[in-house]
Write a protein that holds these residues in place. Sequence first.
Motif, mmCIF file in Angstrom:
data_model
loop_
_atom_site.group_PDB
_atom_site.id
_atom_site.type_symbol
_atom_site.label_atom_id
_atom_site.label_comp_id
_atom_site.label_asym_id
_atom_site.label_seq_id
_atom_site.Cartn_x
_atom_site.Cartn_y
_atom_site.Cartn_z
ATOM 1 N N VAL A 343 8.813 -0.541 3.760
ATOM 2 C CA VAL A 343 8.317 -1.935 2.931
ATOM 3 C C VAL A 343 9.452 -3.073 2.863
ATOM 4 O O VAL A 343 9.468 -4.188 2.512
ATOM 5 N N LEU A 374 4.401 -0.157 8.928
ATOM 6 C CA LEU A 374 3.454 0.141 7.692
ATOM 7 C C LEU A 374 2.374 1.063 7.972
ATOM 8 O O LEU A 374 1.662 0.973 8.756
ATOM 9 N N GLU A 376 -1.339 2.431 7.253
ATOM 10 C CA GLU A 376 -2.478 1.512 6.952
ATOM 11 C C GLU A 376 -3.505 2.589 6.273
ATOM 12 O O GLU A 376 -3.779 3.652 6.598
ATOM 13 N N PRO A 377 -3.971 2.256 5.206
ATOM 14 C CA PRO A 377 -3.863 0.859 4.349
ATOM 15 C C PRO A 377 -2.400 0.902 3.694
ATOM 16 O O PRO A 377 -1.681 2.021 3.480
ATOM 17 N N TRP A 378 -1.779 -0.271 3.585
ATOM 18 C CA TRP A 378 -0.579 -0.477 2.972
ATOM 19 C C TRP A 378 -0.344 0.249 1.773
ATOM 20 O O TRP A 378 -1.401 0.103 0.908
ATOM 21 N N PRO A 379 1.036 0.586 1.493
ATOM 22 C CA PRO A 379 1.094 0.977 0.110
ATOM 23 C C PRO A 379 0.967 -0.067 -0.831
ATOM 24 O O PRO A 379 1.109 -1.463 -0.644
ATOM 25 N N ALA A 382 3.859 -2.615 -0.842
ATOM 26 C CA ALA A 382 4.010 -3.718 0.350
ATOM 27 C C ALA A 382 2.774 -4.788 -0.016
ATOM 28 O O ALA A 382 3.278 -5.996 0.115
ATOM 29 N N ARG A 383 1.837 -4.453 -0.610
ATOM 30 C CA ARG A 383 0.808 -5.501 -0.865
ATOM 31 C C ARG A 383 1.201 -6.448 -2.065
ATOM 32 O O ARG A 383 1.238 -7.507 -2.107
ATOM 33 N N LEU A 412 3.028 -7.519 11.392
ATOM 34 C CA LEU A 412 2.274 -7.027 9.853
ATOM 35 C C LEU A 412 0.833 -7.548 9.989
ATOM 36 O O LEU A 412 0.165 -6.483 9.263
ATOM 37 N N ARG A 488 -6.896 -3.486 5.695
ATOM 38 C CA ARG A 488 -5.379 -2.931 6.055
ATOM 39 C C ARG A 488 -4.392 -3.144 5.004
ATOM 40 O O ARG A 488 -3.382 -2.290 4.885
ATOM 41 N N VAL A 489 -4.491 -4.354 4.267
ATOM 42 C CA VAL A 489 -3.540 -4.485 3.167
ATOM 43 C C VAL A 489 -3.775 -3.645 2.063
ATOM 44 O O VAL A 489 -2.707 -3.526 1.279
ATOM 45 N N GLY A 490 -4.652 -3.009 1.960
ATOM 46 C CA GLY A 490 -4.926 -2.308 0.938
ATOM 47 C C GLY A 490 -5.762 -2.613 -0.408
ATOM 48 O O GLY A 490 -5.609 -1.832 -1.396
#
Length: 819
Positions: A343, A374, A376-379, A382-383, A412, A488-490
């Motif tokens: 992150v 990172l 997937e999905p991002w933590p 990160a989002r 990213l 993907r971004v969460g």
Amino acid sequence: MTRTDVTAQADDSGPGGYAAARLRLLTEGARSGPRLRGELAELTDGWLAALFDAGAEGHVGVSLVAVGGYGRGELSPRSDLDLLLLHDGGDDKAVAALADRLWYPVWDLGLDLDHSVRTPQQARRTAGEDLKAHLGLLDARHLAGDRALTASLRTAVLADWRNQAPRRLPALRELCAERAERQGELQYLLEPDLKEAGGGLRDATALRAVAASWLADAPREGLTDARRRLLDVRDALHLATGRATDRLALQEQDQVAAGLGLLDADTLLRQVYEAARVISYAGDVTWREVGRVLRSRSVRPRLRAMMNGGKPVTERSPLAEGVVEQDGEAVLARTARPERDPVLPLRAAAAAAQAGLPLSRHAVRRLAATARPLPEPWPAEAREQLVTLLGSGRPTVQVWEALEAEGLVTRLLPDWERVRCRPQRNAVHLWTVDRHLIETAVRAAGFARRVHRPDLLLVAALLHDIGKGWPGDHSVAGETIARDVAARVGFDHADTTVLATLVRHHLLLVETATRRDLDDPATVRAVAEAVGTEHTLELLHALTEADALATGPAAWSSWRGSLVADLVKRVAGVLAGEPPPEAESAAPTAEHERLAVEAFRTGGPVLALRAQTEPPAESATAPSTTAGPEPLGVELLIAVPDQAGVLPAVAGVLALHRLTVRAAELRSLPLPDGVDGSVLLLDWRVAAQYGSLPQAARLRADLVRALDGTLDIAGRLAERDAAHPRRRGVEPPPPRVTVAPAASRLATVIEVRAQDAPGLLFRIGRALEAAGVRVRSAHVSTLGANAVDAFYVTRGEGVPLPGEEAASVARELEESLRG
């Protein structure tokens, strides 16, 4: 070709031999690139050396020196020759005669020449007074004559440059900034100047000068290739046009692209933008380093010693986990471990943007080299850091550019690659697609307090045009990409659906507000069905304004904003369960009735002009983004006894008086009880193209003549166009007329997209009148040079046109506009 061969060729044949050899080289040799520039410089070197040797007649203490671009050996096909005849001051008459024997053959061949005759002392004095002259001398290269004289000048000029660097470099930086302000940024211009624009060849030369000062050095990675690419494009431009030009005009881009073996003009522009971006970023980094070094030198050594036992003081203030501030930049902390903290790139970027600091180049390079990808999905962190970065306002731009320079953005967000450096061939847009997306996020950050989910607004701003890298409708393609990116971004399923809806319909509000009848219930219902919820409508409203503001000044105004706000208010009512008002229920005001009665009584048109400088109170649901009230034009009310030809007559008179129509509505108004007949009421919004508004009495007099046929509007407009022809430019695409299906149950909607021009609405109105249809209302919108108008038309009895008839009217209208 060796130097001996070139010299012999030029010497044997004289200027004519050089001209023939030059022509062969430019028509039969390498088409562009370092080889062409090198061979052309070598050929020219030999010719000039032969001229010098023939004219010097054994005179010592004289040398011929190439400076500037020619000194660097970068001789493009139509470049001028920068030459210095250097002498020791011994025999002025002999030097003057030699100069004539050098300069006149160059002029005789039609070559551009920038020349001077100086002693070394004069050259140094001129360099000390003229920064541009000093820059040219830094690239001095010996051509002929006394080599020691040239070498001594080079040594002295370079020593002067290094000694004067603390004074000259700030002046050079200011010169670069002024040029970029005047010429624009090369990486965003549709018709860029390859040399003068910010990030162009002059900036690349300035970075060489900084390196020569030994005070700081530019990032080397990619800089040489970027500079070579711009020189290659300039070579191809010179060969394509046959002129000494650095401006890559639209009409020449396809030919230049073909000369470089590229697919098309868009591919050419993208390569130019990529090169300019490398040079611009290198400049940002270099000038920051210059500033840091000069600031450190301004602190007295004794004071530094007293503060830290003789060692330089380095303050490091924490910004976030693993990120600190040092020397005005965000850098990685000594304890940071990018290889263990995926992150960290986003955290460092967000911290830098929040603090309004640039992200250190060394930090970005280390993150790019060592940070783990990172998951997937991002933590969640990160989002959140991405949202924080996007919500930081103007500082987001320079931080994002730093991430892009090292490839972190596409790592990213892989879909970013398709929009990176992608040109937008629309004069309304100021930016490339990727920069427009960041600018939209910057604008959206200012609306964060207006919406309940600012995170969704900011991510939608980043993604709303992401589909422009794919074929077809970019909104449709973008919806699919937005779903993938959001997952993907969460974001969860519900938020992903909202983001996809925002991307799919990011143009819905502004297009509907400016091209549709808001009093038609079908208009409001269609928007409500597409949006779905009040919260999504709220986000879409903010995104619409941010998108338009980030596009350019022609895409947004207070008037356009008031139309969108009115639409949002109506749609919000439907989403809250309130039925949209029926169009027929709109009651005329007292002023409408007064004008109608007066028109019926006099048998002619009656006009009323009323200025308005801010949106109506009921429409101003969003806070203003302008510093003060912006003129919205003038409300023009016209009542005229119901008759044929009203629309073209009014539009033509307004065109003659140079009034721009922003909105137009026509409807039949019944007269009060006891009075037979009806009156047409026109409620239009107009603005003067320049100057002041005409008097209502003059407008009425001309309108009377237009309606009775004594005013030849078409002839008057043609005379004006002939007397003041517009500048010829790129041939615009042909007009396009379509029928919007199911846009209204009350009328047929015909959309016109055409090049905006004086009298366009008059021509449209005349064509619709000739087709025998009645215009119920018109909604006009101008974006840059493009007019996008919608006309609600009916048959004489007030019903929509059948499908075949509507299509026929559209075809006839398009043909009339093409003629």
